[in-house]
Scaffold this motif. Structure first.
Motif, PDB file in Angstrom:
ATOM      1  N   TYR A  24       1.195  -1.506   0.171  1.00 27.33           N
ATOM      2  CA  TYR A  24      -0.126  -0.169   0.020  1.00 27.33           C
ATOM      3  C   TYR A  24       0.361   1.080  -0.021  1.00 27.33           C
ATOM      4  O   TYR A  24       0.825   2.340  -1.223  1.00 27.33           O
ATOM      5  N   PRO A  25       2.188   1.812   0.950  1.00 26.43           N
ATOM      6  CA  PRO A  25       2.646   3.087   0.987  1.00 26.43           C
ATOM      7  C   PRO A  25       2.982   3.359  -0.510  1.00 26.43           C
ATOM      8  O   PRO A  25       2.335   4.728  -1.369  1.00 26.43           O
ATOM      9  N   ALA A  26       3.609   2.529  -1.892  1.00 25.33           N
ATOM     10  CA  ALA A  26       4.091   2.526  -2.728  1.00 25.33           C
ATOM     11  C   ALA A  26       3.179   2.783  -3.339  1.00 25.33           C
ATOM     12  O   ALA A  26       2.610   3.788  -3.843  1.00 25.33           O
ATOM     13  N   TYR A  48       9.211  -4.209  -7.885  1.00 22.11           N
ATOM     14  CA  TYR A  48       7.636  -3.280  -7.391  1.00 22.11           C
ATOM     15  C   TYR A  48       7.285  -1.881  -7.766  1.00 22.11           C
ATOM     16  O   TYR A  48       6.959  -1.365  -8.700  1.00 22.11           O
ATOM     17  N   GLY A  49       8.725  -1.083  -7.464  1.00 18.14           N
ATOM     18  CA  GLY A  49       8.409   0.457  -8.057  1.00 18.14           C
ATOM     19  C   GLY A  49       8.872   0.932  -9.198  1.00 18.14           C
ATOM     20  O   GLY A  49       7.800   1.700 -10.598  1.00 18.14           O
ATOM     21  N   TRP A 100      11.216   3.222  -3.547  1.00 16.80           N
ATOM     22  CA  TRP A 100      12.178   1.957  -2.483  1.00 16.80           C
ATOM     23  C   TRP A 100      12.864   2.976  -1.166  1.00 16.80           C
ATOM     24  O   TRP A 100      12.193   2.632  -0.539  1.00 16.80           O
ATOM     25  N   HIS A 101      13.458   4.021  -1.869  1.00 18.96           N
ATOM     26  CA  HIS A 101      14.078   5.045  -0.717  1.00 18.96           C
ATOM     27  C   HIS A 101      13.395   5.907  -0.116  1.00 18.96           C
ATOM     28  O   HIS A 101      13.417   5.209   1.536  1.00 18.96           O
ATOM     29  N   LYS A 134      11.234   0.621   1.547  1.00 22.62           N
ATOM     30  CA  LYS A 134      12.077   0.129   3.006  1.00 22.62           C
ATOM     31  C   LYS A 134      11.477   1.635   3.969  1.00 22.62           C
ATOM     32  O   LYS A 134      11.733   0.256   4.663  1.00 22.62           O
ATOM     33  N   PRO A 135      11.392   2.647   4.042  1.00 22.81           N
ATOM     34  CA  PRO A 135      11.179   3.182   5.431  1.00 22.81           C
ATOM     35  C   PRO A 135       9.597   2.133   6.226  1.00 22.81           C
ATOM     36  O   PRO A 135       9.663   1.583   6.889  1.00 22.81           O
ATOM     37  N   SER A 136       8.775   1.721   5.177  1.00 26.20           N
ATOM     38  CA  SER A 136       7.618   1.381   5.278  1.00 26.20           C
ATOM     39  C   SER A 136       7.974  -0.092   6.331  1.00 26.20           C
ATOM     40  O   SER A 136       7.519  -0.398   6.932  1.00 26.20           O
TER      41      SER A 136
END
Length: 383
Positions: free
Chosen positions: A106-108, A311-312, A352-353, A357-359
């Motif tokens: 979800y976040p991305a 995914y990105g 990603w960055h 990655k943080p999520s």
């Protein structure tokens, strides 16, 4: 029987390796294969997004069954079926499993749809920036596509009006509701303890398979159910059964031996029988098995990816390719691809960055906290 890891040379190659060894954290090439699959989606889409030079997609031309994009989606689903099953078995708790899965999707997705809707769309719309920002279509596009379970909205007005695929902003999003529904299959299998009983897992997958077969031969009033048997252009089969195959492969991982000679033999069998009634089953069997061979291949393992941009790339590829096609409608699709890929990788790296990655780290901390609160112990690296 020894694994390839402990049997060097041709002797080890012929013996093969157990799938359980490939599924170990450092025993596979899944990140590389997913990135290649995301790029393959771009390659396949390019023949439809920029068709000015009349080329046809080569895999579809050869097989008459699938194209590079559909095989890439099947690759994602097979790998996800194995890895998501493994994740559920490690967590053994919905409270830990669900946040980790949602954090991966979800976040991305929200970031991509938000920027597409409220930044790119106003800039690219021929209807004016203010109209694009305030339009009901933009709000509906955003909320539909981050909700996923209410269906995917493909188009926005006054954008990509002269493209080969008119008005479609992100044609790749249709697989994400399917991915989430497949996670529900993993949860159902876990709640039934089906991973500890192959008979129960086979029974569950048989029931689900029968449901998919029914949907394929009948219709449904619900968009979500119709999406399960969606077959876009270039697809001859359905994505969820490949996730189910991944689930089953995970359950029998200790008994599946992966060997390149077997993979090559299956590929030859398909080529020999490609004009027979067995062409389709031979093709899909060879495809899945060769994918397993690639997953455990030691030569490919030398290519170590530090970050997971797959995914990105998947999220951003279609809108970026549409933008390139809008500005250069007569451009050769392979030239357009050469322009789109670097731009997409940049977008994927930022995704990603800054977002993914943080999520994931936050979700792992949450899962660890939940585990500690329940008295369990988890290694965060294994989450």
């Amino acid at each position: 029987m020894q694994d390839v890891k402990t049997s060097p040379g041709w002797h080890g190659l012929l013996r093969g390796t157990r799938l359980s060894s490939i599924l170990e954290r450092d025993g596979n090439n899944f990140d590389l294969l997913r990135l290649c699959a995301a790029l393959a989606v771009m390659f396949g889409h390019s023949f439809w997004l920029q068709p000015a030079h009349g080329r046809t997609e080569p895999i579809l031309t050869h097989t008459g069954l699938e194209y590079s994009g559909s095989l890439a989606v099947y690759t994602f689903f097979v790998i996800s079926g194995m890895l998501v099953s493994a994740s559920y078995q490690r967590q053994r708790s919905l409270g830990r499993f669900v946040p980790l899965r949602l954090a991966r999707i979800y976040p991305a997705l929200i970031a991509c749809v938000f920027l597409t809707t409220f930044v790119l769309y106003p800039i690219l719309s021929t209807g004016g920036m203010a109209n694009a920002l305030l339009s009901g279509e933009a709000k509906e596009y955003f909320f539909m596509n981050v909700g996923l379970f209410w269906g995917i909205q493909w188009t926005l007005p006054h954008i990509f009006e002269h493209n080969a695929i008119k008005g479609v902003v992100n044609g790749s999003l249709w697989t994400l509701p399917l991915e989430l529904m497949c996670y529900l299959m993993v949860i159902a299998a876990g709640l039934m303890s089906a991973y500890s009983s192959r008979l129960r897992l086979v029974a569950l997958l048989a029931v689900i398979g029968a449901g998919i077969a029914y949907l394929a031969s009948h219709t449904s009033n619900y968009e979500l159910l119709r999406s399960i048997v969606n077959k876009p252009t270039g697809y001859s089969f359905y994505a969820p059964p490949f996730f189910m195959a991944g689930m089953l492969l995970y359950a029998v991982r200790d008994r599946v031996i992966v060997s390149w000679p077997v993979g090559i033999a299956l590929a030859i069998a398909y080529i020999a029988g490609r004009h027979s009634a067995l062409a389709a089953p031979l093709f899909y069997l060879a495809f899945v098995y060769v994918l397993l061979c690639l997953s455990g291949d030691r030569m490919l393992r030398r290519i170590r990816l530090v970050n997971d941009y797959s995914y990105g790339v998947y999220l951003w590829a279609f809108p970026i390719q549409q933008i390139v096609a809008a500005y250069a409608p007569e451009m050769d699709n392979l030239v357009g691809l050469a322009i789109s890929i670097p731009l997409t990788i940049i977008a994927a790296a930022l995704s990603w960055h800054i977002v993914e990655k943080p999520s994931i780290r936050l979700a792992r901390r949450l899962a660890t906290s939940l585990s500690a609160a329940s008295g369990g112990k988890r290694n965060p690296a294994a989450l």
